[in-house]
Design a protein around this motif. Structure first.
Motif, short mmCIF file in Angstrom:
data_model
loop_
_atom_site.label_atom_id
_atom_site.label_comp_id
_atom_site.label_asym_id
_atom_site.label_seq_id
_atom_site.Cartn_x
_atom_site.Cartn_y
_atom_site.Cartn_z
N ARG A 70 -0.75 -32.56 79.30
CA ARG A 70 0.07 -32.17 78.12
C ARG A 70 -0.16 -31.13 77.33
NH1 ARG A 70 -0.80 -35.41 74.51
NH2 ARG A 70 -2.34 -36.99 75.36
N ASP A 71 -1.60 -30.66 77.20
CA ASP A 71 -1.60 -29.49 76.56
C ASP A 71 -1.44 -28.26 77.31
OD1 ASP A 71 -2.75 -30.78 74.33
OD2 ASP A 71 -5.11 -30.34 74.70
N GLY A 72 -1.43 -28.30 78.70
CA GLY A 72 -1.28 -27.06 79.61
C GLY A 72 0.51 -27.11 79.59
N ALA A 73 1.07 -28.06 79.82
CA ALA A 73 2.52 -28.26 79.76
C ALA A 73 3.07 -27.63 78.20
CB ALA A 73 3.16 -29.59 79.87
N ALA A 74 2.67 -27.99 77.45
CA ALA A 74 2.94 -27.32 76.20
C ALA A 74 2.76 -25.94 75.99
CB ALA A 74 2.41 -28.03 74.73
N LEU A 75 1.71 -25.39 76.64
CA LEU A 75 1.40 -23.96 76.53
C LEU A 75 2.18 -23.30 77.36
CD1 LEU A 75 -0.50 -21.92 75.36
CD2 LEU A 75 -2.02 -22.43 77.35
N GLN A 76 2.70 -23.89 78.50
CA GLN A 76 3.35 -23.02 79.37
C GLN A 76 4.77 -22.99 79.03
OE1 GLN A 76 2.63 -21.41 81.94
NE2 GLN A 76 0.59 -21.90 81.83
N THR A 77 4.98 -24.05 78.33
CA THR A 77 6.41 -23.89 77.65
C THR A 77 6.55 -23.06 76.53
OG1 THR A 77 6.74 -26.51 78.20
CG2 THR A 77 8.28 -25.46 76.71
N LYS A 78 5.51 -22.97 75.83
CA LYS A 78 5.59 -21.73 74.65
C LYS A 78 5.55 -20.62 75.17
CE LYS A 78 3.01 -24.79 71.40
NZ LYS A 78 1.68 -25.14 70.77
N ASP A 80 6.65 -19.47 78.18
CA ASP A 80 7.95 -19.40 79.02
C ASP A 80 8.93 -19.11 77.66
OD1 ASP A 80 7.16 -19.81 81.23
OD2 ASP A 80 8.03 -21.93 81.66
N GLU A 81 8.96 -19.53 76.71
CA GLU A 81 10.01 -19.41 75.56
C GLU A 81 9.74 -17.85 75.05
OE1 GLU A 81 12.95 -19.52 72.85
OE2 GLU A 81 12.60 -20.39 74.78
N LEU A 82 8.33 -17.46 74.92
CA LEU A 82 8.05 -16.05 74.33
C LEU A 82 8.57 -15.08 75.36
CD1 LEU A 82 4.21 -16.69 73.06
CD2 LEU A 82 6.52 -16.02 71.78
N ILE A 83 8.52 -15.51 76.90
CA ILE A 83 8.98 -14.42 77.96
C ILE A 83 10.29 -14.46 77.62
CG2 ILE A 83 9.10 -14.38 80.42
CD1 ILE A 83 6.30 -15.54 80.51
N ALA A 88 10.05 -9.01 78.39
CA ALA A 88 9.19 -9.46 79.35
C ALA A 88 9.81 -9.75 80.63
CB ALA A 88 7.92 -10.32 79.11
N GLY A 89 9.49 -9.52 81.89
CA GLY A 89 10.05 -9.79 83.19
C GLY A 89 10.11 -11.26 83.11
N ASP A 90 11.47 -11.81 83.44
CA ASP A 90 11.82 -13.33 83.80
C ASP A 90 11.00 -13.90 84.77
OD1 ASP A 90 13.29 -13.27 81.43
OD2 ASP A 90 15.02 -13.29 82.57
N GLU A 91 10.48 -13.01 85.69
CA GLU A 91 9.88 -13.44 86.88
C GLU A 91 8.45 -14.26 86.43
OE1 GLU A 91 8.06 -10.03 88.91
OE2 GLU A 91 8.85 -9.18 87.51
N PHE A 92 7.95 -14.08 85.30
CA PHE A 92 6.75 -14.63 84.74
C PHE A 92 6.97 -15.91 84.28
CE2 PHE A 92 5.86 -10.27 84.46
CZ PHE A 92 4.62 -10.15 85.24
N MET A 93 8.36 -16.63 84.02
CA MET A 93 8.50 -17.94 83.76
C MET A 93 8.34 -18.81 84.81
SD MET A 93 11.86 -17.62 81.16
CE MET A 93 12.05 -19.14 80.94
N GLY A 94 7.37 -19.73 84.56
CA GLY A 94 7.19 -20.85 85.44
C GLY A 94 5.94 -20.54 86.83
#
Length: 148
Positions: A70-78, A80-83, A88-94
């Motif tokens: 859950r912590d990892g998923a929350a961090l990735q979501t944050k 992705d939102e910053l990106i 920043a390049g959208d290629e970094f999302m996900g």
């Protein structure tokens, strides 16, 4: 059920990581060791601590993994939102879903971009020094790093 387990896992992980939980475990181990002579250091005496620690470890692995997921998923979501909301390049999302090879290729691309940025910065510093701007490093002087 998911919400209940998530709150239970969080509360348990917080409690298990607390200083009081550590002290309780130390006290249990000391009490177990002190009981050794009373039980003549028997197999049952040894089996008690082995069984207890195995059960606790087995259960804690799942709780900690759930919390980490859950912590990892929350961090990735944050991130992705910053990106998404920046330049920043959208290629970094996900990118957490990429293969190791794809991640290595993206890392190499980032390193190459960083080298280009450093080279441009060095050229700018040299040009400023050549023009005699205040605050520019003198010819041959190495830039100093701040000590924070």
């Amino acid at each position: 059920m998911d919400k209940f387990f998530a709150s239970f896992a969080n509360a348990t992980a917080r409690a298990a990581g607390s200083p009081i939980a550590f002290l309780i475990c130390v006290a249990l181990v000391v009490a177990w060791a002190a009981a050794g002579p009373f039980f003549h250091f028997s197999e049952n005496w040894q089996l008690t601590i082995n069984t207890g620690t195995t059960i606790v470890t087995f259960l804690m692995v799942f709780l900690i993994q759930n919390t980490q997921n859950r912590d990892g998923a929350a961090l990735q979501t944050k991130l992705d939102e910053l990106i998404r909301s920046s330049n920043a390049g959208d290629e970094f999302m996900g990118i957490e879903k990429l293969t190791d090879k794809e991640l290595a290729e993206l890392h190499e691309k980032c390193e190459a971009a960083a080298k280009r940025s450093h080279a441009a910065l060095d050229r700018t510093r040299s040009e400023r020094a050549r023009r005699g701007h205040r605050g520019a490093p003198q010819e041959g002087a190495q830039p100093t790093e701040s000590k924070a």
